[in-house]
Design an enzyme around this catalytic site. Sequence first.
Site, PDB file in Angstrom:
ATOM      1  N   GLU A 145       9.424  -8.298   2.111  1.00 23.12           N
ATOM      2  CA  GLU A 145       8.159  -8.303   1.363  1.00 23.12           C
ATOM      3  C   GLU A 145       8.584  -8.365  -0.095  1.00 23.12           C
ATOM      4  OE1 GLU A 145       5.263  -7.972  -0.585  1.00 23.12           O
ATOM      5  OE2 GLU A 145       5.296  -5.821  -0.237  1.00 23.12           O
ATOM      6  N   LYS A 192      17.595   3.546   2.784  1.00 23.96           N
ATOM      7  CA  LYS A 192      18.213   3.448   1.450  1.00 23.96           C
ATOM      8  C   LYS A 192      17.088   3.210   0.448  1.00 23.96           C
ATOM      9  CE  LYS A 192      19.676   1.184  -1.671  1.00 23.96           C
ATOM     10  NZ  LYS A 192      19.112   1.335  -3.032  1.00 23.96           N
ATOM     11  N   CYS A 250       3.323  -5.481  -6.152  1.00 22.83           N
ATOM     12  CA  CYS A 250       3.470  -6.861  -5.656  1.00 22.83           C
ATOM     13  C   CYS A 250       2.117  -7.504  -5.561  1.00 22.83           C
ATOM     14  CB  CYS A 250       4.130  -6.945  -4.301  1.00 22.83           C
ATOM     15  SG  CYS A 250       4.843  -5.486  -3.701  1.00 22.83           S
TER      16      CYS A 250
HETATM   17  C1  UN1 Z   1       2.622  -3.225  -3.528  1.00 21.82           C
HETATM   18  O1  UN1 Z   1       1.929  -3.888  -4.258  1.00 21.82           O
HETATM   19  O2  UN1 Z   1       3.834  -3.131  -3.731  1.00 21.82           O
HETATM   20  O3  UN1 Z   1      -2.940  -2.872  -1.897  1.00 21.82           O
HETATM   21  C2  UN1 Z   1       2.033  -2.474  -2.390  1.00 21.82           C
HETATM   22  C3  UN1 Z   1      -2.248  -2.199  -2.631  1.00 21.82           C
HETATM   23  C4  UN1 Z   1      -1.492  -1.014  -2.087  1.00 21.82           C
HETATM   24  C5  UN1 Z   1      -0.119  -1.413  -1.649  1.00 21.82           C
HETATM   25  C6  UN1 Z   1       0.579  -2.280  -2.632  1.00 21.82           C
HETATM   26  N1  UN1 Z   1      -2.218  -0.445  -0.988  1.00 21.82           N
HETATM   27  O4  UN1 Z   1      -2.114  -2.480  -3.803  1.00 21.82           O
END
Ligand code: UN1
Length: 497
Positions: A250, A175, A284
């Site tokens: 996450e 999803k 994130c």
């Molecule tokens: C995210 O921040 O949602 O290290 C993932 C990074 C990427 C993955 C980020 N390879 O910012």
Amino acid sequence: MPETLRNLIGGRWTEPPPSNTIESVNPARASDVLARVPRSSEAEVDAAVDAARRAFDAWRLTPAPRRGEVLIRAGELLARRKEDLGRLVTREMGKVLKEGLGDVQEAIDMAFYMAGEGRRLSGETVPSELPDKDAKSVRVPVGVCALITPWNFPVAIPAWKIFPALVCGNTVVFKPSSLTPVCATRLVEILVEAGLPPGVLNLVHGTGSEAGGALVSHAGIDAVSFTGSCDTGEGIEQACGALHRSVSTEMGGKNAIVVMDDADLDLAVEGAIWGGFGTSGQRCTAAARIVVHEKVCDSFLEKFAGRAKALRLGDGLDPSTDVGPVVSQEQMNKVLDYIEIGRKEGARLLCGGKRKVSGSLAEGWFIEPTVFADVDPKMRIAREEIFGPVVAVIRARDLAHAIEIVNGTKYGLSSAIYTRDVNKSAIAERDMDTGLVYVNASTIGAEIQLPFGGTKGSGSGPREAGGRGGALDFFTKWKVIYRDFSGRLQKAQIDRG
Ligand code: UN1
């Protein structure tokens, strides 16, 4: 004319009822509608879980190296279509084209890496304490997995989840975010073209509250992997806890870069610009806080704000653009609200702070790269995840104070330190309580062959991606097999007398 997307259930692409659709819109230009998308309900979720359940036995019994071969073909198709997919990522969620291409590359890397797991997926063989008996542990698939993904990495994060789930022998109901359904559909089409049997991967479009909610609590689901907001993730953790269902979440961060007084300041500024404003701050792993030693804070701020002001906002497909739009009007309003909160809390706005509507930007969701100085670690803009191009700069007296600030939020995803002092680096590596730590690099740039995830409120359950403690630990469960070929009753501990 926008295309109409369909769900994939049991190998059949099914049309939604035309009245029940939502739209996917280009955040740089709201009049550019990419697609109409099914807003699936419980009935579609039921059908998809059922299809995944029926496909499970045959897929689980397909040799893992063969399952890996599907991923190799998918990786090749992704590589062949990288340019088109990268452009689609930019058009559907706004990040600049270079980053859109990076998003696709991360999926390619994951395809090849996880394909290799088809020939590893190793357990242990250890000696038995008894004669004529052997003992081993093997990884077995978990069953039917619900994979719920966000919009900020619309190809990479689905790949992080789908590829390991499949190579481990699970079947999937996927999803994706309702903001990036076209990217999700293209990825699923590639897996079908790569030879995935019907029912092994099912795609259900829709909103988190309807399709997502129905999926998480569906009786036919064995495991849920979710990436997205804290509120949703915590709800999912609770629902799964009550159902004894394994869950991996996450959920973001409030990541910090520490800049010490001995740092290469220009390098640190570059890292802060990339970490703070890359993907318009919608990662994130974004560097939302910069914790700067008081001796170099003024010169850091001058360089940092100078660079931030010079960043060009625009459509991510335009090669001269540095920073694209934020993903939606709702997201834009949330970020603007936080900027207002920062002002009211008494932080000093050094640059940015407004929506930009001049010329061709009027139709999109653009926010100027924003820097707040004199931020107190207790302020909301220093503690809460904003998920936009807003960076809070905080002064620190020394390394211990800086680390205390880094660890002072409910999150623990990523952190970084810029220093040329090996001892300071070692202390920061040891004491910064985050799942990822960078030295003389920004808070972003995780590679797929190591586990990805954070401590505290940033997530729970086994980590994503590769390596020990990564995705295989979530998408398999251990089975221990003792085989006794002595032909007599043996009793382990009791036989010792
Ligand atoms: C995210 O921040 O949602 O290290 C993932 C990074 C990427 C993955 C980020 N390879 O910012």
